[in-house]
Write an enzyme that holds these catalytic residues in place. Structure first.
Site, short mmCIF file in Angstrom:
data_model
loop_
_atom_site.label_atom_id
_atom_site.label_comp_id
_atom_site.label_asym_id
_atom_site.label_seq_id
_atom_site.Cartn_x
_atom_site.Cartn_y
_atom_site.Cartn_z
N HIS A 29 24.80 72.56 64.45
CA HIS A 29 23.40 72.31 64.06
C HIS A 29 22.66 71.45 65.09
O HIS A 29 21.42 71.36 65.02
CB HIS A 29 23.34 71.59 62.71
CG HIS A 29 23.85 72.39 61.56
ND1 HIS A 29 23.40 73.66 61.28
CD2 HIS A 29 24.80 72.11 60.61
CE1 HIS A 29 24.04 74.13 60.22
NE2 HIS A 29 24.89 73.21 59.80
N HIS A 61 26.92 77.62 56.97
CA HIS A 61 25.54 77.39 57.35
C HIS A 61 25.25 77.98 58.74
O HIS A 61 26.11 77.97 59.62
CB HIS A 61 25.25 75.88 57.39
CG HIS A 61 25.62 75.17 56.14
ND1 HIS A 61 26.92 74.73 55.88
CD2 HIS A 61 24.88 74.82 55.06
CE1 HIS A 61 26.94 74.14 54.69
NE2 HIS A 61 25.72 74.18 54.18
#
Length: 349
Positions: free
Chosen positions: A161, A198
Site C-alpha cells: 500500500h 486488499h
C-alpha cells in the site's frame, strides 16, 4: 528454497489505528512475525538473517523527503514542546499545497490514512523489512546457476500500500516495488502477482506508466473496502504502461473455488507477459477466518496457491505481507511452503 527474515522487524509495535470513524485495535502486531517464524522451524528449514543492502534501492523508488520523514519523524514529534502522544499520527491529510513546515504538516503530507503510525522503533523495522526483501533480489542478481528459484521473505511491516511518497494501510516502504526495480539491473521483465485481500495501490501507482513491470492483483472489491479509491478493473495503466496493470476485484463473499478462478486469470496474464522473475505479494488475510477476509480460502488452499506459482517454472520471490488471524499464520505458512516443496505440480489451465 531460501527463507529470509530479520529480528529488527519485531521492533515496530503500533499502538493506534484510526479507521472508518473510530480508533481500533492495531492488527499489525510483532506477534505476527513470531508465528510466521514457527513455520520454517516446524518444517526444519533454515531462516537466513538478512544483511544490509543499503538505502540506494529504497531511494530508487521512494522520494528522498518521504524517506527522511519515515526515518526522523518520531524524533521531531517528541521534540515538540507539548504532549503529542506516543506515535506520529495525523487526522489531517494534505499531500498537496503543503510545504511540510513542522512535524504535523509533514505527517499530513506523508501519512495517507490513520493506519500507519510511526513509533520510536518503527523506522528500524521498516528499513529491515525492505532489506529482508532486497536480500532475495540480490541473490538473483548474483546467481548465475539458477539455484535460487524459490525464495520466501518474512517481512513486516508490509509494503504494497505504500506509495512513492506516502504511508498507509499498515505499509511504509513498498518492498515489492523496491525489489522489482532492483531486479531490473539484470532482468528485462518483472511480474508482480498480488493475492493479498486488499489491492496494492502503491505498486499500481509506482509502475502505472511502465511496461517492464507487470502488476496483476486479485483482491476484494475496493467499493467500501480498503483502499477504496483504487483497484477497479478499468484501471489498466497509462502511456507505455497501458495494459500492464491488470486488476481482478472479487465480489465480497466468494468461496475458495471462485478465488482460484480469479487467480487463474491473473496467472494467465503473467504467462502471456512471460517475465524473467515473479514477485508474489502473499496475503494470509484471504484466509476464511481472518478479520479482514472478504473471501474464504482454506489452509490447504495456500498449498494450492504455491503449487500454481511453482508450475510457472520461473524464479519466484514471495513477500509475506497481510494476514491477521495470528493463531493460524504458522499453519497457513506451512501449507504454503509445502506447495513449493511437494513433488506434485498443479498445471495451470
Amino acid at each position: 528454497m531460501k527463507i529470509y527474515s530479520h529480528e529488527n522487524q519485531m521492533l515496530h509495535h503500533p499502538q493506534s489505528y484510526f479507521s472508518r470513524g473510530k480508533m481500533r485495535e492495531p492488527q499489525e502486531k510483532p506477534e505476527r512475525l513470531t508465528e510466521l517464524l514457527k513455520a520454517p522451524e516446524a518444517l526444519d528449514l533454515k531462516v537466513t538473517t538478512a544483511k544490509d543492502i543499503g538505502i540506494a534501492p529504497i531511494l530508487a523508488v521512494h522520494d528522498l523527503g518521504y524517506v527522511d520523514f519515515l526515518k526522523n519523524a518520531y524524533s521531531e514529534w517528541i521534540a515538540v514542546d507539548e504532549d503529542m502522544g506516543k506515535e506520529v499520527q495525523t487526522t489531517i491529510y494534505m499531500p498537496h499545497s503543503n510545504d511540510g513546515l513542522g512535524i504535523l504538516a509533514k505527517a499530513a503530507k506523508y501519512q495517507a490514512d490513520g493506519s500507519a503510525p510511526i513509533g520510536e522503533h518503527s523506522w528500524t523495522s521498516i528499513y529491515w523489512s525492505a532489506q529482508t526483501a532486497l536480500n532475495a533480489a540480490d541473490v538473483l542478481l548474483n546467481d548465475d546457476g539458477g539455484q535460487n528459484n524459490i525464495q520466501v521473505c518474512l517481512t513486516r511491516p508490509a509494503g504494497h500500500h505504500a506509495r512513492k511518497n506516502a504511508a498507509g494501510g499498515f505499509c511504509y516502504l513498498n518492498n515489492a516495488a523496491i525489489i522489482a526495480q532492483h531486479l531490473r539491473q539484470k532482468f528485462q521483465k518483472i511480474a508482480i502477482i498480488d493475492t493479498d485481500m486488499h489491492h496494492g495501490q502503491g505498486i499500481q501507482e509506482i509502475f502505472y506508466d511502465r511496461n517492464d513491470v507487470l502488476y496483476t492483483s486479485v483482491h476484494g472489491s475496493p467499493i467500501n473496502f480498503y483502499p477504496v479509491v483504487a483497484g477497479h478493473e478499468h484501471e489498466r495503466g497509462e502511456g507505455d504502461g497501458y495494459g500492464y496493470n491488470v486488476n481482478f476485484p472479487m465480489p465480497h463473499g466468494v468461496d475458495e473455488s471462485e478465488f482460484f478462478q480469479f487467480v487463474d486469470k491473473a496467472i494467465e496474464t503473467v504467462k502471456l507477459f512471460n517475465p524473467d522473475v515473479i514477485v508474489h505479494v502473499l496475503g494470509f488475510d484471504v484466509y476464511k477466518d481472518d478479520p479482514q477476509a472478504k473471501c474464504a480460502v482454506s489452509t490447504q488452499g495456500f498449498k494450492t496457491l504455491a503449487q500454481k506459482l511453482k508450475a510457472l517454472d520461473k524464479p519466484v520471490i514471495v513477500l509475506v505481507e497481510g494476514g491477521y488471524c495470528i493463531e493460524k499464520l504458522n499453519e497457513n505458512l506451512q501449507a504454503f511452503i509445502s506447495g513449493f516443496t511437494a513433488e506434485k505440480i498443479i498445471n495451470n489451465k
